[in-house]
Design a protein around this motif. Sequence first.
Motif, PDB file in Angstrom:
ATOM      1  N   LEU A 141      12.496 -42.183 -11.026  1.00 49.60           N
ATOM      2  CA  LEU A 141      13.758 -42.454 -11.734  1.00 49.60           C
ATOM      3  C   LEU A 141      14.832 -41.427 -11.391  1.00 49.60           C
ATOM      4  N   PHE A 142      14.413 -40.200 -11.070  1.00 53.70           N
ATOM      5  CA  PHE A 142      15.346 -39.158 -10.661  1.00 53.70           C
ATOM      6  C   PHE A 142      16.035 -39.603  -9.358  1.00 53.70           C
ATOM      7  N   THR A 143      17.341 -39.350  -9.289  1.00 54.59           N
ATOM      8  CA  THR A 143      18.122 -39.863  -8.155  1.00 54.59           C
ATOM      9  C   THR A 143      17.961 -39.067  -6.862  1.00 54.59           C
ATOM     10  N   GLY A 144      17.450 -37.843  -6.978  1.00 58.21           N
ATOM     11  CA  GLY A 144      17.382 -36.965  -5.803  1.00 58.21           C
ATOM     12  C   GLY A 144      16.509 -37.519  -4.691  1.00 58.21           C
ATOM     13  N   GLY A 145      15.360 -38.097  -5.053  1.00 59.33           N
ATOM     14  CA  GLY A 145      14.417 -38.583  -4.050  1.00 59.33           C
ATOM     15  C   GLY A 145      14.983 -39.752  -3.258  1.00 59.33           C
ATOM     16  N   GLY A 214      20.044 -28.148  -4.500  1.00 50.09           N
ATOM     17  CA  GLY A 214      20.902 -28.556  -5.607  1.00 50.09           C
ATOM     18  C   GLY A 214      20.086 -29.067  -6.766  1.00 50.09           C
ATOM     19  N   ALA A 215      20.752 -29.804  -7.650  1.00 51.55           N
ATOM     20  CA  ALA A 215      20.181 -30.376  -8.863  1.00 51.55           C
ATOM     21  C   ALA A 215      20.040 -29.358  -9.984  1.00 51.55           C
ATOM     22  N   GLU A 216      20.303 -28.105  -9.700  1.00 52.45           N
ATOM     23  CA  GLU A 216      20.274 -27.069 -10.751  1.00 52.45           C
ATOM     24  C   GLU A 216      21.193 -25.933 -10.314  1.00 52.45           C
ATOM     25  N   PRO A 217      21.676 -25.150 -11.279  1.00 54.82           N
ATOM     26  CA  PRO A 217      22.587 -24.067 -10.902  1.00 54.82           C
ATOM     27  C   PRO A 217      21.859 -22.930 -10.182  1.00 54.82           C
ATOM     28  N   TYR A 218      22.532 -22.305  -9.263  1.00 56.61           N
ATOM     29  CA  TYR A 218      21.991 -21.101  -8.625  1.00 56.61           C
ATOM     30  C   TYR A 218      23.151 -20.278  -8.097  1.00 56.61           C
ATOM     31  N   TYR A 235      22.721 -25.350   2.180  1.00 54.93           N
ATOM     32  CA  TYR A 235      23.959 -26.008   1.736  1.00 54.93           C
ATOM     33  C   TYR A 235      23.837 -26.453   0.289  1.00 54.93           C
ATOM     34  N   ASN A 236      24.876 -26.185  -0.475  1.00 51.81           N
ATOM     35  CA  ASN A 236      24.872 -26.561  -1.881  1.00 51.81           C
ATOM     36  C   ASN A 236      25.194 -28.048  -2.034  1.00 51.81           C
ATOM     37  N   SER A 237      24.428 -28.699  -2.898  1.00 53.40           N
ATOM     38  CA  SER A 237      24.554 -30.137  -3.095  1.00 53.40           C
ATOM     39  C   SER A 237      24.705 -30.397  -4.585  1.00 53.40           C
ATOM     40  N   TYR A 238      25.807 -31.042  -4.964  1.00 52.66           N
ATOM     41  CA  TYR A 238      26.055 -31.286  -6.386  1.00 52.66           C
ATOM     42  C   TYR A 238      26.127 -32.787  -6.679  1.00 52.66           C
ATOM     43  N   GLY A 239      25.538 -33.160  -7.780  1.00 53.29           N
ATOM     44  CA  GLY A 239      25.635 -34.554  -8.201  1.00 53.29           C
ATOM     45  C   GLY A 239      25.003 -34.730  -9.563  1.00 53.29           C
ATOM     46  N   LEU A 240      25.122 -35.938 -10.104  1.00 53.21           N
ATOM     47  CA  LEU A 240      24.525 -36.236 -11.401  1.00 53.21           C
ATOM     48  C   LEU A 240      24.268 -37.732 -11.499  1.00 53.21           C
ATOM     49  N   SER A 241      23.250 -38.085 -12.260  1.00 54.58           N
ATOM     50  CA  SER A 241      22.846 -39.496 -12.337  1.00 54.58           C
ATOM     51  C   SER A 241      24.004 -40.396 -12.748  1.00 54.58           C
ATOM     52  N   GLU A 242      24.812 -39.932 -13.679  1.00 53.36           N
ATOM     53  CA  GLU A 242      25.891 -40.780 -14.199  1.00 53.36           C
ATOM     54  C   GLU A 242      26.893 -41.149 -13.106  1.00 53.36           C
ATOM     55  N   ARG A 304      29.970 -31.718 -18.712  1.00 56.44           N
ATOM     56  CA  ARG A 304      29.536 -30.453 -19.344  1.00 56.44           C
ATOM     57  C   ARG A 304      29.411 -29.323 -18.341  1.00 56.44           C
ATOM     58  N   ASP A 305      29.561 -29.633 -17.060  1.00 53.38           N
ATOM     59  CA  ASP A 305      29.446 -28.581 -16.038  1.00 53.38           C
ATOM     60  C   ASP A 305      30.754 -27.801 -15.920  1.00 53.38           C
ATOM     61  N   LEU A 306      30.621 -26.490 -15.839  1.00 58.68           N
ATOM     62  CA  LEU A 306      31.814 -25.644 -15.758  1.00 58.68           C
ATOM     63  C   LEU A 306      32.108 -25.293 -14.306  1.00 58.68           C
ATOM     64  N   ARG A 325      31.110 -23.188  -7.212  1.00 58.36           N
ATOM     65  CA  ARG A 325      29.739 -23.254  -7.728  1.00 58.36           C
ATOM     66  C   ARG A 325      29.753 -23.412  -9.249  1.00 58.36           C
ATOM     67  N   ILE A 326      28.928 -24.293  -9.782  1.00 58.67           N
ATOM     68  CA  ILE A 326      28.855 -24.491 -11.238  1.00 58.67           C
ATOM     69  C   ILE A 326      28.326 -23.201 -11.870  1.00 58.67           C
ATOM     70  N   THR A 327      29.078 -22.669 -12.833  1.00 55.28           N
ATOM     71  CA  THR A 327      28.641 -21.393 -13.423  1.00 55.28           C
ATOM     72  C   THR A 327      27.777 -21.618 -14.659  1.00 55.28           C
ATOM     73  N   GLY A 328      27.700 -22.832 -15.124  1.00 56.33           N
ATOM     74  CA  GLY A 328      26.873 -23.114 -16.297  1.00 56.33           C
ATOM     75  C   GLY A 328      27.319 -24.422 -16.898  1.00 56.33           C
ATOM     76  N   ARG A 329      26.689 -24.786 -17.993  1.00 52.80           N
ATOM     77  CA  ARG A 329      27.078 -25.999 -18.692  1.00 52.80           C
ATOM     78  C   ARG A 329      27.559 -25.601 -20.078  1.00 52.80           C
ATOM     79  N   THR A 330      28.510 -26.395 -20.597  1.00 51.05           N
ATOM     80  CA  THR A 330      29.009 -26.025 -21.926  1.00 51.05           C
ATOM     81  C   THR A 330      27.857 -26.017 -22.925  1.00 51.05           C
ATOM     82  N   GLY A 425      10.422 -29.720 -10.206  1.00 52.19           N
ATOM     83  CA  GLY A 425      11.770 -30.273 -10.240  1.00 52.19           C
ATOM     84  C   GLY A 425      12.743 -29.179 -10.627  1.00 52.19           C
ATOM     85  N   LYS A 426      13.561 -29.477 -11.621  1.00 52.43           N
ATOM     86  CA  LYS A 426      14.520 -28.479 -12.073  1.00 52.43           C
ATOM     87  C   LYS A 426      13.785 -27.347 -12.780  1.00 52.43           C
ATOM     88  N   ALA A 427      14.154 -26.107 -12.449  1.00 53.56           N
ATOM     89  CA  ALA A 427      13.472 -24.968 -13.056  1.00 53.56           C
ATOM     90  C   ALA A 427      13.868 -24.840 -14.528  1.00 53.56           C
TER      91      ALA A 427
HETATM   92  O1  DLL Z   1      20.452 -33.527 -10.470  1.00 49.94           O
HETATM   93  C1  DLL Z   1      21.357 -35.253  -9.063  1.00 49.94           C
HETATM   94  C2  DLL Z   1      21.060 -34.431  -7.851  1.00 49.94           C
HETATM   95  C3  DLL Z   1      19.907 -34.640  -7.149  1.00 49.94           C
HETATM   96  C4  DLL Z   1      21.949 -33.457  -7.436  1.00 49.94           C
HETATM   97  C5  DLL Z   1      19.619 -33.867  -6.033  1.00 49.94           C
HETATM   98  C6  DLL Z   1      21.695 -32.699  -6.306  1.00 49.94           C
HETATM   99  C7  DLL Z   1      20.513 -32.889  -5.614  1.00 49.94           C
HETATM  100  P1  DLL Z   1      20.801 -35.170 -12.959  1.00 49.94           P
HETATM  101  O2  DLL Z   1      19.339 -35.057 -13.103  1.00 49.94           O
HETATM  102  O3  DLL Z   1      21.529 -36.206 -13.734  1.00 49.94           O
HETATM  103  O4  DLL Z   1      21.197 -35.447 -11.466  1.00 49.94           O
HETATM  104  O5  DLL Z   1      21.396 -33.753 -13.303  1.00 49.94           O
HETATM  105  C8  DLL Z   1      22.770 -33.489 -13.164  1.00 49.94           C
HETATM  106  O6  DLL Z   1      22.353 -31.132 -12.780  1.00 49.94           O
HETATM  107  O7  DLL Z   1      25.333 -32.206 -14.394  1.00 49.94           O
HETATM  108  C9  DLL Z   1      24.438 -30.210 -13.301  1.00 49.94           C
HETATM  109  O8  DLL Z   1      24.338 -29.658 -14.595  1.00 49.94           O
HETATM  110  C10 DLL Z   1      23.138 -29.975 -12.552  1.00 49.94           C
HETATM  111  N1  DLL Z   1      23.399 -29.820 -11.113  1.00 49.94           N
HETATM  112  C11 DLL Z   1      23.224 -30.725 -10.148  1.00 49.94           C
HETATM  113  N2  DLL Z   1      23.532 -30.183  -8.927  1.00 49.94           N
HETATM  114  C12 DLL Z   1      23.923 -28.908  -9.172  1.00 49.94           C
HETATM  115  C13 DLL Z   1      24.372 -27.836  -8.354  1.00 49.94           C
HETATM  116  C14 DLL Z   1      20.945 -34.640 -10.378  1.00 49.94           C
HETATM  117  N3  DLL Z   1      24.478 -27.927  -7.030  1.00 49.94           N
HETATM  118  C15 DLL Z   1      23.075 -32.085 -13.591  1.00 49.94           C
HETATM  119  N4  DLL Z   1      24.712 -26.678  -8.968  1.00 49.94           N
HETATM  120  C16 DLL Z   1      24.513 -31.724 -13.374  1.00 49.94           C
HETATM  121  C17 DLL Z   1      24.623 -26.560 -10.312  1.00 49.94           C
HETATM  122  C18 DLL Z   1      23.845 -28.683 -10.561  1.00 49.94           C
HETATM  123  N5  DLL Z   1      24.190 -27.517 -11.106  1.00 49.94           N
END
Ligand code: DLL
Length: 438
Positions: A141-145, A214-218, A235-242, A304-306, A325-330, A425-427
């Motif tokens: 269900l997680f979008t990353g895969g 990606g998928a978590e802050p670092y 490389y930094n990769s940012y995204g979210l399921s929504e 909620r990402d800053l 770079r995302i510094t945290g979530r609200t 997955g996410k730490a």
């Molecule tokens: O984490 C989608 C994804 C998959 C992104 C693989 C990158 C790689 P969600 O599980 O919905 O989707 O979580 C989204 O994870 O709102 C952020 O808070 C955090 N996040 C994702 N990428 C980053 C990043 C995927 N590069 C939530 N830096 C987001 C910091 C990140 N936070």
Amino acid sequence: MTAYQYWNPGMETMIRSELEAFQLEKLKWAVKNALRTPFYAKRLKEAGVDSPDVIKTLDDLRRIPFTTKHDLRDGFPYGFLSVPKDEIVRLHASSGTTGAPTTIYFNKEDIARWTTFVARSIYATGCNKTDVFQNMITYGLFTGGLGFHAGGEEVGMLVIPSGPGNTARQFRFMRDFGTTVLHATPSFLLHVESKMREEGVKRESLKLRKAFAGAEPYSEDTRKRIEELLKIDVYNSYGLSEMNGPGVAFECQCKNGVHLWEDGYIGEIINPDTLEPVKEGETGELTLTCLCREATPILRYRTRDLSSFYNEPCACGRTHRRLRRITGRTDDMLIINGVNLFPSQIEEVIMSMKEVGNNYLIVVEKDGALDRLTVRIEVSSAVFTDDARLLNVVKEKIRKTLQASITINPKVELHEHGSLPVSEGKAKRVQDNRPKDV
Ligand code: DLL
């Protein structure tokens, strides 16, 4: 000099005025789709946006109310669906830790569009069809895969759907198939590096050259650490399921902020308290409008990402703005005895210290009426010896450096390499053991 490559040169380097005109057309399309969903039919009409024709300029976006995670949960399961059910071909969901899941539905065209954004992201890092791509992130269900899987195939790479876990098997794949590119959470990449040393895997026996993390802050120091230890370009990769998942914003070869793909998403940075836009370049909550999905339209989503936007153009020639770079979530800010603290502030300090190993955990507890912050840190075997004096020196050094930076006096515990929990997955970096009602 780097020769930059573009998946879609016309779109990626489009002059801003044309890009904005494109966004306006797509925004009208998104509003039209949204008006077909039970949720937005009500919400948009209440706000006076009863037709896409109300949107005359991009500024009219501000006439649209924000959408929150809470709204998505209330609309579960089909409140955000804009097409007949028999048109949807896939769903993804993020469960979070509490409440109903938020579910996103895709039709065939949605999947194709999303895939193109991921392919564009991968290509921007200098990968091509000769690469062998080991996708070490969770499928399901997680979008990353599946998101990266499809994007990698679109680029023409050989994709190994390894998923996370079992590092011995991962190393075997890397050797057998000549993996050149990895994808994982940054914490899992650090774990892979630790295991590599532990299992005596010779870096020279592998062909690795790049990784997407990606998928978590670092922090930037964590990126450097992974790059130095694994001898790999990260490389930094940012995204979210929504917003579909990965492929929302990605670093190019300049590695200085993630380009938000603005032909697919409109980004705004707002003050989370006043909900007004922040001044140019200031930090606030990233709010995103999806311009590339028909089946589940989501407008002005409060992530909620800053973060904040860079003002300067990027040397790569892309015109799509970069996010810092995302510094945290609200919602992940800790309040320790009245002092606000983001877990990322701790990571920033400790990951720059060479004594610190690849894993850590932040624990918050009640000590009488007060909050107590403990940072559990793995240290290398060179530091973790029987020499209590050396251990104390290191502990004090970390404690003082942390205190100087976060203005809270933490307790520091040193742990043996490999002894703190690792997540595939996410730490989970924070354990808040304080009673919830206090
Ligand atoms: O984490 C989608 C994804 C998959 C992104 C693989 C990158 C790689 P969600 O599980 O919905 O989707 O979580 C989204 O994870 O709102 C952020 O808070 C955090 N996040 C994702 N990428 C980053 C990043 C995927 N590069 C939530 N830096 C987001 C910091 C990140 N936070």
